[in-house]
Design a protein around this motif. Structure first.
Motif, PDB file in Angstrom:
ATOM      1  N   PRO A 191      63.697  64.440  51.487  1.00 27.76           N
ATOM      2  CA  PRO A 191      64.784  65.192  50.845  1.00 27.76           C
ATOM      3  C   PRO A 191      65.971  64.315  50.466  1.00 27.76           C
ATOM      4  N   THR A 192      66.016  63.094  50.963  1.00 32.18           N
ATOM      5  CA  THR A 192      67.112  62.187  50.647  1.00 32.18           C
ATOM      6  C   THR A 192      66.975  61.542  49.266  1.00 32.18           C
ATOM      7  N   ARG A 193      65.813  61.701  48.619  1.00 31.81           N
ATOM      8  CA  ARG A 193      65.644  61.119  47.287  1.00 31.81           C
ATOM      9  C   ARG A 193      66.482  61.866  46.247  1.00 31.81           C
ATOM     10  N   VAL A 232      63.007  61.692  41.405  1.00 29.33           N
ATOM     11  CA  VAL A 232      61.743  62.380  41.682  1.00 29.33           C
ATOM     12  C   VAL A 232      61.062  62.775  40.373  1.00 29.33           C
ATOM     13  N   GLU A 233      61.860  63.159  39.388  1.00 32.44           N
ATOM     14  CA  GLU A 233      61.314  63.554  38.092  1.00 32.44           C
ATOM     15  C   GLU A 233      60.544  62.409  37.426  1.00 32.44           C
ATOM     16  N   ARG A 234      60.850  61.189  37.794  1.00 32.61           N
ATOM     17  CA  ARG A 234      60.219  60.030  37.154  1.00 32.61           C
ATOM     18  C   ARG A 234      58.977  59.549  37.898  1.00 32.61           C
ATOM     19  N   ASP A 235      58.594  60.233  38.960  1.00 31.58           N
ATOM     20  CA  ASP A 235      57.372  59.857  39.688  1.00 31.58           C
ATOM     21  C   ASP A 235      56.155  59.866  38.767  1.00 31.58           C
ATOM     22  N   GLY A 244      68.366  47.396  41.691  1.00 34.14           N
ATOM     23  CA  GLY A 244      69.134  48.194  40.728  1.00 34.14           C
ATOM     24  C   GLY A 244      69.773  49.379  41.418  1.00 34.14           C
ATOM     25  N   GLY A 245      69.485  50.573  40.898  1.00 35.93           N
ATOM     26  CA  GLY A 245      70.037  51.782  41.500  1.00 35.93           C
ATOM     27  C   GLY A 245      69.298  52.243  42.735  1.00 35.93           C
ATOM     28  N   GLY A 246      68.179  51.597  43.047  1.00 30.15           N
ATOM     29  CA  GLY A 246      67.471  51.914  44.286  1.00 30.15           C
ATOM     30  C   GLY A 246      66.384  52.957  44.143  1.00 30.15           C
ATOM     31  N   TRP A 247      65.741  53.012  42.968  1.00 29.11           N
ATOM     32  CA  TRP A 247      64.682  54.012  42.775  1.00 29.11           C
ATOM     33  C   TRP A 247      63.595  53.859  43.837  1.00 29.11           C
ATOM     34  N   TYR A 248      63.067  52.668  43.992  1.00 29.80           N
ATOM     35  CA  TYR A 248      62.036  52.442  45.011  1.00 29.80           C
ATOM     36  C   TYR A 248      62.648  52.324  46.407  1.00 29.80           C
ATOM     37  N   THR A 249      63.891  51.913  46.487  1.00 31.19           N
ATOM     38  CA  THR A 249      64.548  51.820  47.800  1.00 31.19           C
ATOM     39  C   THR A 249      64.572  53.179  48.486  1.00 31.19           C
ATOM     40  N   GLU A 250      64.744  54.242  47.702  1.00 26.14           N
ATOM     41  CA  GLU A 250      64.770  55.593  48.264  1.00 26.14           C
ATOM     42  C   GLU A 250      63.450  55.965  48.932  1.00 26.14           C
ATOM     43  N   ILE A 251      62.377  55.295  48.555  1.00 28.83           N
ATOM     44  CA  ILE A 251      61.069  55.526  49.177  1.00 28.83           C
ATOM     45  C   ILE A 251      60.808  54.516  50.282  1.00 28.83           C
ATOM     46  N   LEU A 252      61.102  53.264  50.007  1.00 29.64           N
ATOM     47  CA  LEU A 252      60.786  52.194  50.957  1.00 29.64           C
ATOM     48  C   LEU A 252      61.643  52.263  52.220  1.00 29.64           C
ATOM     49  N   ALA A 253      62.882  52.719  52.101  1.00 20.08           N
ATOM     50  CA  ALA A 253      63.764  52.780  53.276  1.00 20.08           C
ATOM     51  C   ALA A 253      63.225  53.746  54.337  1.00 20.08           C
TER      52      ALA A 253
END
Length: 275
Positions: A44-46, A51-54, A80-89
């Motif tokens: 839920p933190t994403r 998420v729309e860009r998955d 960058g803005g952390g698109w993958y960071t939101e998943i990897l973290a």
């Protein structure tokens, strides 16, 4: 002679179950990694817009292809803005792993620092590092990473010249443990196109990236079409940024570019030799 045959038969009987057990264990580890990745993708933190860009970035399939495991030491370059960071973290945190995010020290990590300040529970354990390393900030220790990931960044290094690109790959090679993985996703230029387009369009040839990686010591392990998009014509005046999410043409042909979607991308897995 009979005793030798009995010994050989016994050894074979032991070897086959051992191999089967190893395969079962590997399958179980992959299934566990896939499950935890799915949970991280559903976190839920994403950011909802991310998420729309998955559908364009296929994170579950991409991370599985690169063999990312929750307990790994993972390095994400230029987040960058952390698109993958939101998943990897959340993935590495839940699995007891470590996540480094590495970028130019003065400006490249500001949005990640904002995430840390806003949500320490999710991002507080991230380790920040400078890449390419110049000595201005901490660096990822040599030989410490299981996996290094870079998503749509090699063209940025290429803008700085071939020497800068070569240096980036050398530093990545140093970060990884022997046997470690480098995962690259990049906007893909047609092999038949003029290589000069790499310096301005945002697209790169697969052959160029493979050459840079192999020159640094990597071996190409596998390619995937997970992130391919055959609708991308790659002939835009304003380069790859014409397409979503940038849409540099504004309202001009907006629906056309939205229908194309995000860029055609190569997905390449490299390995640092174990010896």
């Amino acid at each position: 002679m009979r005793s030798l045959l009995i010994v050989a038969s016994t050894a074979l009987a032991i070897t086959i179950p051992a191999a089967a057990m190893s395969q079962a264990r590997h399958a179980s580890e992959e299934a566990h990694a896939a499950h935890m990745a799915s949970e991280a993708i559903a976190a839920p933190t994403r950011t909802p817009a991310n998420v729309e860009r998955d559908k364009y970035r296929n994170p579950a399939e991409t991370l599985a292809f690169f063999g990312v495991k929750p307990g790994n030491t993972v390095v994400e370059l230029w987040p960058g803005g952390g698109w993958y960071t939101e998943i990897l973290a959340p993935l590495t945190k839940a699995g007891g792993g470590t996540l480094y995010v590495a970028a130019p020290w003065e400006r490249g990590l500001n949005r990640i620092k904002e995430k840390q300040a806003a949500d320490a529970a999710t991002y507080g354990a991230l380790k920040l590092a400078e890449f390419p390393a110049t000595g201005a900030g901490p660096q990822v220790p040599d030989g410490s990473a299981d996996v290094v990931l870079t998503f749509r960044n090699v063209h940025n290094w290429r803008f700085g010249g071939a020497d800068n690109t070569a240096n980036a790959f050398k530093q990545i090679f140093a970060m990884l443990k022997p046997g470690g993985t480098l995962g690259v996703v990049e906007h893909r230029l047609n092999e038949s196109d003029d290589a000069a387009k790499e310096e301005k369009s945002g697209y790169m040839k697969e052959s160029s990236i493979i050459a840079f990686a192999e020159a640094a010591g990597f071996k190409l392990a596998e390619k995937s079409e997970i992130n391919a998009n055959p609708k991308d014509t790659k002939d835009y005046e304003k380069g790859v940024w014409t397409l979503p999410p940038n849409l540099r043409e504004g309202d001009t042909d907006r629906e056309k570019y939205l229908a194309i979607g995000e860029s055609d991308r190569m997905t390449l897995k490299f390995v640092k030799p174990a010896s």
